[in-house]
Write an enzyme that holds these catalytic residues in place. Structure first.
Site, PDB file in Angstrom:
ATOM      1  N   CYS A  27     -24.541  12.074 -17.904  1.00  0.00           N
ATOM      2  CA  CYS A  27     -25.037  11.985 -19.268  1.00  0.00           C
ATOM      3  C   CYS A  27     -24.206  10.934 -19.991  1.00  0.00           C
ATOM      4  O   CYS A  27     -23.718   9.995 -19.368  1.00  0.00           O
ATOM      5  CB  CYS A  27     -24.975  13.344 -19.971  1.00  0.00           C
ATOM      6  SG  CYS A  27     -23.335  14.084 -20.015  1.00  0.00           S
ATOM      7  N   HIS A 541      11.638  -4.107  -2.937  1.00  0.00           N
ATOM      8  CA  HIS A 541      12.454  -4.906  -2.022  1.00  0.00           C
ATOM      9  C   HIS A 541      11.717  -6.207  -1.740  1.00  0.00           C
ATOM     10  O   HIS A 541      10.732  -6.230  -1.005  1.00  0.00           O
ATOM     11  CB  HIS A 541      12.702  -4.124  -0.724  1.00  0.00           C
ATOM     12  CG  HIS A 541      13.798  -4.691   0.121  1.00  0.00           C
ATOM     13  ND1 HIS A 541      13.660  -5.866   0.829  1.00  0.00           N
ATOM     14  CD2 HIS A 541      15.063  -4.248   0.360  1.00  0.00           C
ATOM     15  CE1 HIS A 541      14.775  -6.110   1.486  1.00  0.00           C
ATOM     16  NE2 HIS A 541      15.653  -5.136   1.211  1.00  0.00           N
TER      17      HIS A 541
END
Length: 621
Positions: A27, A541
């Site tokens: 809806c 890293h």
């Protein structure tokens, strides 16, 4: 945050996969699933998703409230899996009725809303003398605005055919027959079909609802029977012919009159209650409307609105308006009361959406969690609804109820604006009352306090890890996303340090993925750790074995213990120098305290830009 496809993927996984879906429709703000087994749905996980406003289980439906972008997510959901949009086969008769009505009306609700607003503004323009009803501008625009309501059986036939799993084009053919000019010109007469009476109501079947829905429902069974008895090599022509020959007389002789009678009875029942006491009826509908919306039960009233409109006007739609705006009034008070930046922003945006008739963000995101504002808004909606109903305000077109609906309360026959004026007064009463009462009675500060604590922690302590709610980790890099298993370093690939992903960067800049403190910083600049305000520990890293460069090519923009905001530049690195050294730039992004959470999920991206959601942190118990 994430793309619509990523949201759809998370929802699909959360409801138990495509095999657990019986049907799904949407809806204005929510996906409405019929699940084969609701116990297979991971409701807790879905509730924690920041893109999902609320999960509602009601009326046999599993409803995922998303907001105004639900249609886009819905399309992605359909593309991801072969999801059945047809009729659900479980639930009691009330649940099935609500499911059928919502599935049939929602696909073209936006078109009806736009046409209804346009029709109302055309009436306003006529009343103010801006245009003439004989002008080309009026005739062209009115034909579009009124067309969908006059020929309502046609779009209803199409969506009903999808719901009942039958040929939509044959259903449209039946609907076109119901509104054909030859049929309409005999409105109020009785025709003969091989001696059988064909009774056509005074207004024919234009703007009707029940006859076409019943006809398409029966068509679904006739079509199945036709396909069983007609050979496959003849089915292309003979199946449609068989259906039309059977359904045409049944529709006009039996279904049409029955549907008309049922519609008249339903309309009479409503007006019996309404005429008994308009004030009580207005208070009841105005006070309970948002509760009905929460459970999806408001769809049961949609046919009443259209049945009323078939008689010329509707009194239900005006009553709903103050119920909607009252939620906005309460949310506006929350905006002024709260000290939480997050809640303040959410409250203000939800006021805007409520003005345009969409209250799910307002209800689920602000008022309902705080409880008291929601109750106050319902009471205020009841008072506003009683006022409007007492003054017998009528709507002369149907659409999504919002402030834009006000011109539809002007009588197109007399041009009287008294209905619109009363609606404005009633809605204003509800909005201001909800605003003032919320300011007076305030609300419990649990939601407010938790948010303020989170914000305060950004400036003070990071020792306590507060795993409060769903959290997104933004991408610190731009580049190609890869699974950790593709990293050549087994420490990362085995997830021994924690879950995450790896990014092969296309730009040598590392940005903060969260708001938080820099807790680990190598002097070489090749790696950096952060702790977010929510307690998530992140290790980034840059490349593998890049410690061997001893800082050459790395420029660090922050210091350890610095507080940084998401998107702040952390490190600049020379990608060419890393490659010239024979090293990879592939950068693992790890949540090192993964064990503190229920899960750390990637979002299945292939390419990503800085700031886009990268990982989803799911809180534990």
């Amino acid at each position: 945050m994430g793309t619509n496809r990523e949201v759809a993927e998370r929802i699909l996984n959360g409801v138990g996969g495509s095999k657990n879906i019986e049907s799904v429709v949407h809806c204005v703000t929510r996906l409405r699933f019929i699940l084969k087994d609701e116990n297979k749905a991971d409701t807790q996980r879905l509730q924690s998703d920041q893109e999902i406003i609320q999960i509602v289980q009601s009326g046999g439906q599993y409803q995922v409230v998303l907001g105004s972008h639900v249609a886009d997510v819905y399309q992605e959901l359909l593309a991801l899996a072969d999801i059945n949009e047809g009729s659900a086969k479980k639930g009691n008769i009330i649940n099935r009725f609500v499911d059928i009505i919502s599935a049939i009306f929602t696909p073209f609700l936006g078109a009806m809303a736009g046409a209804g607003v346009l029709k109302g503004f055309l009436t306003l323009a006529l009343t103010l003398g801006w245009i003439s009803e004989h002008s080309g501008v009026y005739l062209v625009l009115f034909s579009v605005a009124d067309g969908i309501f006059t020929y309502l059986p046609i779009p209803l036939a199409f969506t009903a055919a999808q719901k009942f799993r039958t040929n939509p084009y044959l259903a449209i053919a039946l609907a076109m027959g119901l509104v054909h000019p030859l049929v309409t010109q005999f409105s109020g007469d009785t025709l003969s079909f091989f001696g059988l009476p064909v009774i056509i109501g005074p207004s024919g079947y234009t703007s009707s609802i029940i006859p076409v829905i019943l006809a398409v429902f029966l068509q679904s069974y006739v079509e199945r029977f036709a396909k069983k008895i007609i050979p496959a090599f003849l089915s292309t022509i003979l199946v449609p012919l068989f259906i039309l020959l059977i359904m045409a007389p049944i529709t006009f002789i039996i279904i049409g009159p029955i549907g008309t009678v049922l519609g008249d009875l339903l309309g009479q029942l409503y007006y019996t209650v309404y005429n008994f006491s308009p004030t009580i009826a207005g208070a009841a509908v105005g006070g309970l409307w948002q509760v009905l919306v929460m459970f999806g039960m408001h769809w049961g009233f949609i046919p009443i609105m259209f049945l009323n409109m078939a008689q010329g006007s509707d009194t239900l739609m005006p009553i709903v308006l103050p119920a909607i705006l009252a939620q906005g009034g309460a949310a506006l008070a929350v905006f002024f009361l709260t000290k939480s930046r997050r809640l303040k922003g959410l409250a203000f945006s939800s006021v805007i959406t409520s003005i345009f008739g969409i209250t799910e963000p307002t209800v689920y995101g602000v008022n309902l969690p705080l409880k008291r504002p929601f109750v106050i808004a319902c009471i205020s909606g009841a008072i506003g609804g009683a006022f409007i109903s007492f003054n017998r305000v009528h709507s002369f077109s149907v659409g999504l109820v919002s402030l834009l609906s006000l011109p539809s309360f002007i009588s197109p026959n007399s041009g009287s604006i008294s209905g619109m004026v009363m609606a404005i007064i009633g809605t204003t009463i509800a909005f201001i009352l909800a605003f003032i009462l919320t300011l007076i009675f305030r609300f419990k500060t649990s939601l407010q306090s938790s948010t303020e604590t989170e914000e305060l922690s950004a400036e003070t302590s990071f020792d306590t890890k507060t795993k409060t709610e769903y959290f997104s980790l933004a991408s610190p890099l731009e580049g190609e996303v890869m699974a950790l298993t593709e990293v050549s370093d087994q420490v990362f690939a085995s997830e021994a340090l924690g879950k995450g992903v790896a990014i092969k960067p296309t730009l040598g800049k590392l940005y903060a993925p969260v708001d938080g403190k820099v807790t680990t910083l190598f002097s070489t600049g090749h790696a950096l750790g952060m702790t977010s305000t929510e307690g998530v520990e992140v290790l980034m890293h840059i490349g593998l074995n890049t410690i061997n460069l001893e800082g050459d090519g790395f420029t660090v923009a922050v210091q350890k213990e610095d507080f940084v905001r998401k998107g702040d530049l952390l490190i600049t690195f020379d990608m060419e120098k890393i490659k010239e050294a024979g090293l990879t730039t592939l950068t693992p992004i790890i949540v090192t305290n993964t064990q503190d959470y229920l899960d750390v999920l990637d979002m299945n991206q292939s390419e990503i830009v800085v700031g886009e959601d990268l990982l989803t942190i799911v809180p534990g118990g």
